[in-house]
Design a protein around this motif. Structure first.
Motif, PDB file in Angstrom:
ATOM      1  N   GLY A 211       0.735  -1.151  -0.016  1.00 55.78           N
ATOM      2  CA  GLY A 211       0.056   0.060   0.008  1.00 55.78           C
ATOM      3  C   GLY A 211       0.651   1.360   0.120  1.00 55.78           C
ATOM      4  N   MET A 212       0.137   2.367  -0.206  1.00 56.71           N
ATOM      5  CA  MET A 212       0.826   3.762  -0.390  1.00 56.71           C
ATOM      6  C   MET A 212      -0.418   4.641   0.065  1.00 56.71           C
ATOM      7  SD  MET A 212       3.869   3.776  -1.365  1.00 56.71           S
ATOM      8  CE  MET A 212       5.035   2.598  -1.930  1.00 56.71           C
ATOM      9  N   PRO A 213      -0.098   5.750   1.003  1.00 53.47           N
ATOM     10  CA  PRO A 213      -1.305   6.659   1.062  1.00 53.47           C
ATOM     11  C   PRO A 213      -1.808   7.433  -0.340  1.00 53.47           C
ATOM     12  CG  PRO A 213       0.811   7.029   2.237  1.00 53.47           C
ATOM     13  CD  PRO A 213       1.462   6.049   1.256  1.00 53.47           C
ATOM     14  N   GLN A 214      -2.970   7.313  -0.299  1.00 54.90           N
ATOM     15  CA  GLN A 214      -3.878   7.949  -1.165  1.00 54.90           C
ATOM     16  C   GLN A 214      -3.211   9.197  -1.910  1.00 54.90           C
ATOM     17  OE1 GLN A 214      -6.478   6.625  -2.854  1.00 54.90           O
ATOM     18  NE2 GLN A 214      -7.312   8.404  -4.027  1.00 54.90           N
ATOM     19  N   ARG A 215      -2.774   9.947  -0.902  1.00 58.06           N
ATOM     20  CA  ARG A 215      -2.207  11.218  -1.117  1.00 58.06           C
ATOM     21  C   ARG A 215      -1.042  11.239  -2.528  1.00 58.06           C
ATOM     22  NH1 ARG A 215       2.281  14.202   0.912  1.00 58.06           N
ATOM     23  NH2 ARG A 215       1.749  16.653   0.506  1.00 58.06           N
ATOM     24  N   CYS A 225      -1.463   3.182 -10.774  1.00 64.08           N
ATOM     25  CA  CYS A 225      -1.858   2.868 -11.902  1.00 64.08           C
ATOM     26  C   CYS A 225      -0.728   1.645 -12.498  1.00 64.08           C
ATOM     27  CB  CYS A 225      -1.316   4.110 -13.044  1.00 64.08           C
ATOM     28  SG  CYS A 225      -2.486   5.421 -12.683  1.00 64.08           S
ATOM     29  N   HIS A 226       0.477   1.688 -12.263  1.00 64.15           N
ATOM     30  CA  HIS A 226       1.325   0.528 -12.446  1.00 64.15           C
ATOM     31  C   HIS A 226       0.529  -0.740 -11.887  1.00 64.15           C
ATOM     32  CE1 HIS A 226       5.163   2.870 -13.759  1.00 64.15           C
ATOM     33  NE2 HIS A 226       4.015   3.218 -14.213  1.00 64.15           N
ATOM     34  N   CYS A 227       0.384  -0.758 -10.598  1.00 59.63           N
ATOM     35  CA  CYS A 227      -0.206  -1.977 -10.085  1.00 59.63           C
ATOM     36  C   CYS A 227      -1.496  -2.332 -10.688  1.00 59.63           C
ATOM     37  CB  CYS A 227      -0.544  -1.805  -8.544  1.00 59.63           C
ATOM     38  SG  CYS A 227       0.868  -1.324  -7.433  1.00 59.63           S
ATOM     39  N   ARG A 246      -9.095 -10.340  -7.334  1.00 58.37           N
ATOM     40  CA  ARG A 246      -9.293  -8.976  -6.813  1.00 58.37           C
ATOM     41  C   ARG A 246      -8.058  -8.534  -6.774  1.00 58.37           C
ATOM     42  NH1 ARG A 246     -13.801  -8.391  -2.294  1.00 58.37           N
ATOM     43  NH2 ARG A 246     -13.383  -6.499  -2.887  1.00 58.37           N
ATOM     44  N   THR A 247      -7.895  -7.117  -6.981  1.00 58.94           N
ATOM     45  CA  THR A 247      -6.558  -6.388  -6.581  1.00 58.94           C
ATOM     46  C   THR A 247      -6.683  -5.731  -5.389  1.00 58.94           C
ATOM     47  OG1 THR A 247      -6.219  -6.603  -9.011  1.00 58.94           O
ATOM     48  CG2 THR A 247      -4.987  -4.885  -7.740  1.00 58.94           C
ATOM     49  N   THR A 248      -5.680  -5.815  -4.496  1.00 55.06           N
ATOM     50  CA  THR A 248      -5.611  -5.006  -3.317  1.00 55.06           C
ATOM     51  C   THR A 248      -4.519  -4.429  -2.824  1.00 55.06           C
ATOM     52  OG1 THR A 248      -5.312  -6.840  -1.975  1.00 55.06           O
ATOM     53  CG2 THR A 248      -7.803  -6.711  -2.291  1.00 55.06           C
ATOM     54  N   PHE A 249      -4.532  -3.698  -1.394  1.00 52.74           N
ATOM     55  CA  PHE A 249      -3.306  -3.147  -1.175  1.00 52.74           C
ATOM     56  C   PHE A 249      -3.207  -3.392   0.552  1.00 52.74           C
ATOM     57  CE2 PHE A 249      -4.632  -0.982  -4.920  1.00 52.74           C
ATOM     58  CZ  PHE A 249      -3.405  -0.672  -5.632  1.00 52.74           C
ATOM     59  N   GLN A 250      -1.930  -3.647   0.638  1.00 47.18           N
ATOM     60  CA  GLN A 250      -1.845  -4.252   2.136  1.00 47.18           C
ATOM     61  C   GLN A 250      -0.763  -3.324   2.780  1.00 47.18           C
ATOM     62  OE1 GLN A 250       0.741  -7.616   0.411  1.00 47.18           O
ATOM     63  NE2 GLN A 250       2.096  -7.302   2.429  1.00 47.18           N
ATOM     64  N   SER A 251      -0.333  -3.525   4.152  1.00 49.44           N
ATOM     65  CA  SER A 251       0.649  -2.851   4.915  1.00 49.44           C
ATOM     66  C   SER A 251       0.170  -1.358   5.177  1.00 49.44           C
ATOM     67  CB  SER A 251       2.115  -2.769   4.260  1.00 49.44           C
ATOM     68  OG  SER A 251       2.280  -4.120   3.798  1.00 49.44           O
ATOM     69  N   ARG A 252      -0.802  -1.083   5.590  1.00 53.34           N
ATOM     70  CA  ARG A 252      -1.483   0.149   5.894  1.00 53.34           C
ATOM     71  C   ARG A 252      -0.699   0.478   7.306  1.00 53.34           C
ATOM     72  NH1 ARG A 252      -7.893  -0.287   6.425  1.00 53.34           N
ATOM     73  NH2 ARG A 252      -7.231  -2.282   6.886  1.00 53.34           N
ATOM     74  N   PHE A 253      -0.468   1.909   7.431  1.00 53.42           N
ATOM     75  CA  PHE A 253       0.416   2.292   8.658  1.00 53.42           C
ATOM     76  C   PHE A 253      -0.229   3.979   8.873  1.00 53.42           C
ATOM     77  CE2 PHE A 253       4.015   4.772  10.386  1.00 53.42           C
ATOM     78  CZ  PHE A 253       4.251   3.825  11.541  1.00 53.42           C
ATOM     79  N   ALA A 256      -3.873   7.957   7.919  1.00 52.53           N
ATOM     80  CA  ALA A 256      -4.063   8.446   6.837  1.00 52.53           C
ATOM     81  C   ALA A 256      -4.908   7.591   5.706  1.00 52.53           C
ATOM     82  CB  ALA A 256      -2.713   8.963   6.095  1.00 52.53           C
ATOM     83  N   LYS A 257      -5.626   8.087   4.727  1.00 50.36           N
ATOM     84  CA  LYS A 257      -6.348   7.340   4.095  1.00 50.36           C
ATOM     85  C   LYS A 257      -5.235   6.842   3.073  1.00 50.36           C
ATOM     86  CE  LYS A 257      -9.854   7.451   0.460  1.00 50.36           C
ATOM     87  NZ  LYS A 257     -10.907   8.255  -0.211  1.00 50.36           N
ATOM     88  N   TRP A 258      -5.297   5.424   2.729  1.00 54.38           N
ATOM     89  CA  TRP A 258      -4.459   4.545   2.212  1.00 54.38           C
ATOM     90  C   TRP A 258      -5.163   4.116   0.738  1.00 54.38           C
ATOM     91  CZ3 TRP A 258       0.790   2.583   3.160  1.00 54.38           C
ATOM     92  CH2 TRP A 258       1.382   3.196   4.190  1.00 54.38           C
ATOM     93  N   LEU A 259      -4.201   3.631  -0.006  1.00 52.99           N
ATOM     94  CA  LEU A 259      -4.827   2.930  -1.547  1.00 52.99           C
ATOM     95  C   LEU A 259      -5.840   1.848  -0.799  1.00 52.99           C
ATOM     96  CD1 LEU A 259      -1.957   2.815  -3.725  1.00 52.99           C
ATOM     97  CD2 LEU A 259      -3.746   4.555  -3.730  1.00 52.99           C
TER      98      LEU A 259
END
Length: 342
Positions: A211-215, A225-227, A246-253, A256-259
């Motif tokens: 994951g990455m922050p939505q920001r 977009c690459h993912c 299904r495509t998902t995003f892990q490791s929120r920290f 903040a709002k994350w992908l």
């Protein structure tokens, strides 16, 4: 830089020059699964302004006063669950990938490896390659999908080292390869092999990316977009109509709002919706590490089964699989064109 064999006077000091180096780089790992090494690793990682884009005057008191006094103990416990006799899985696999590339590329190239955070460091290995006579170095961040927090910070660190050197090597950087046919084919081949070897037929294949922050997306980082493109191309290449993806995003920290959608939430959602058999893969990781071996394989299994799922499989990254090594050789040879014989 010289392209010619040295022909030196008899009384001239020995000179090593004209060589070509490849430096494989992965994210990083603590030196041991203990609180002290983990704290040092997290301090370096979370102080990178590309990783945490909060002004230091606001972030450092939080990092030094709270996070580094609470998180290392928990993280050390997680690392202990995946640590091997040889050490950190990420370091061991990256080392083995470098050794395999050395064998495949031959004596024309010297292949080394480094971690962006922790050891061996990028500056240390650039210096070692130059000491071995490598005046041309291919820097190879092993991140298929580009992000400022991954690929860019590897380039930053290499540039910091070059900035302090009187004699600099010429540098090339391996581009992101999220949609490269060699990468998509390698993923499809290796994941098909693993799925076919399971003793159950999954209903769902979850493709989990870090994951990455939505920001970061809103500021123009192409990572999301690459993912999504990797996921789309991989689904097309796998061609398994009976399997739902299904495509998902892990490791929120942090708060903040994350992908989204989040991997952990999706695992529970699928189980509660009646999915009984699920497999999960992490196409964005070039080597298995804490995030795949502990977060997905251990925590993910618990989340899915506790919510009602029955069969769960965490598929391995490309690592040193035949498909993964063949892909990596293809990418490196392409970027080394003009520096070595084809």
């Amino acid at each position: 830089m010289t392209w010619q064999e040295q022909s030196l006077p008899a009384d001239h000091p020995a000179v090593k020059s004209g060589g070509v180096g490849v430096l494989l780089v992965n994210l990083g790992t603590p030196d041991a699964p203990e609180k002290g090494p983990v704290k040092r690793y997290l301090a370096e990682f979370l102080s990178d302004r590309r990783v945490v884009e909060i002004p230091p005057i606001a972030w450092q008191p939080i990092l030094r006063g709270i996070i580094l006094n609470t998180r290392p103990k928990k993280s050390a416990h997680a690392y202990r669950q995946v640590w091997t006799e040889e050490g950190s899985p990420l370091a061991v696999i990256t080392r083995d990938q470098a050794a395999a590339m050395q064998q495949r590329l031959g004596d024309e190239v010297k292949v080394d490896w480094a971690m962006r955070y922790g050891t061996p460091s990028i500056p240390e290995r650039i210096e070692a390659l130059m000491a071995a006579g490598c005046e041309r170095i291919l820097l190879a961040p092993l991140y298929p999908q580009y992000s400022g927090a991954t690929t860019a910070t590897v380039v930053d660190k290499a540039a910091d080292k070059l900035r302090e050197m009187r004699w600099q090597a010429s540098l090339r950087t391996l581009p992101p390869y999220h949609d490269d046919p060699a990468y998509i084919d390698a993923l499809a081949s290796d994941l098909s092999r693993q799925i076919d070897a399971l003793d159950f037929a999954p209903e769902v294949l979850l493709l989990s990316f870090h994951g990455m922050p939505q920001r970061t997306l809103e500021l123009g980082d192409p990572y999301h977009c690459h993912c999504q493109k990797t996921s789309r191309l991989l689904q097309e290449r796998l061609a398994r109509p009976g399997l739902r993806f299904r495509t998902t995003f892990q490791s929120r920290f942090g708060p903040a709002k994350w992908l989204a959608p989040a991997t952990d939430d999706t695992l529970e959602e699928e189980a509660r919706a009646g999915t009984k058999r699920l497999a999960i893969a992490a196409p964005g990781f070039s080597a298995d590490c804490l995030e795949t071996l502990e977060e997905l394989a251990i925590q993910g299994c618990e989340q899915f089964t506790e919510a009602g799922g029955e069969r769960f499989a965490a598929l391995s990254c490309l690592n040193t699989s035949d498909a993964g090594l063949a892909m990596l050789e293809t990418l490196l040879r392409r970027e080394l064109m003009g520096w070595i014989r084809a």
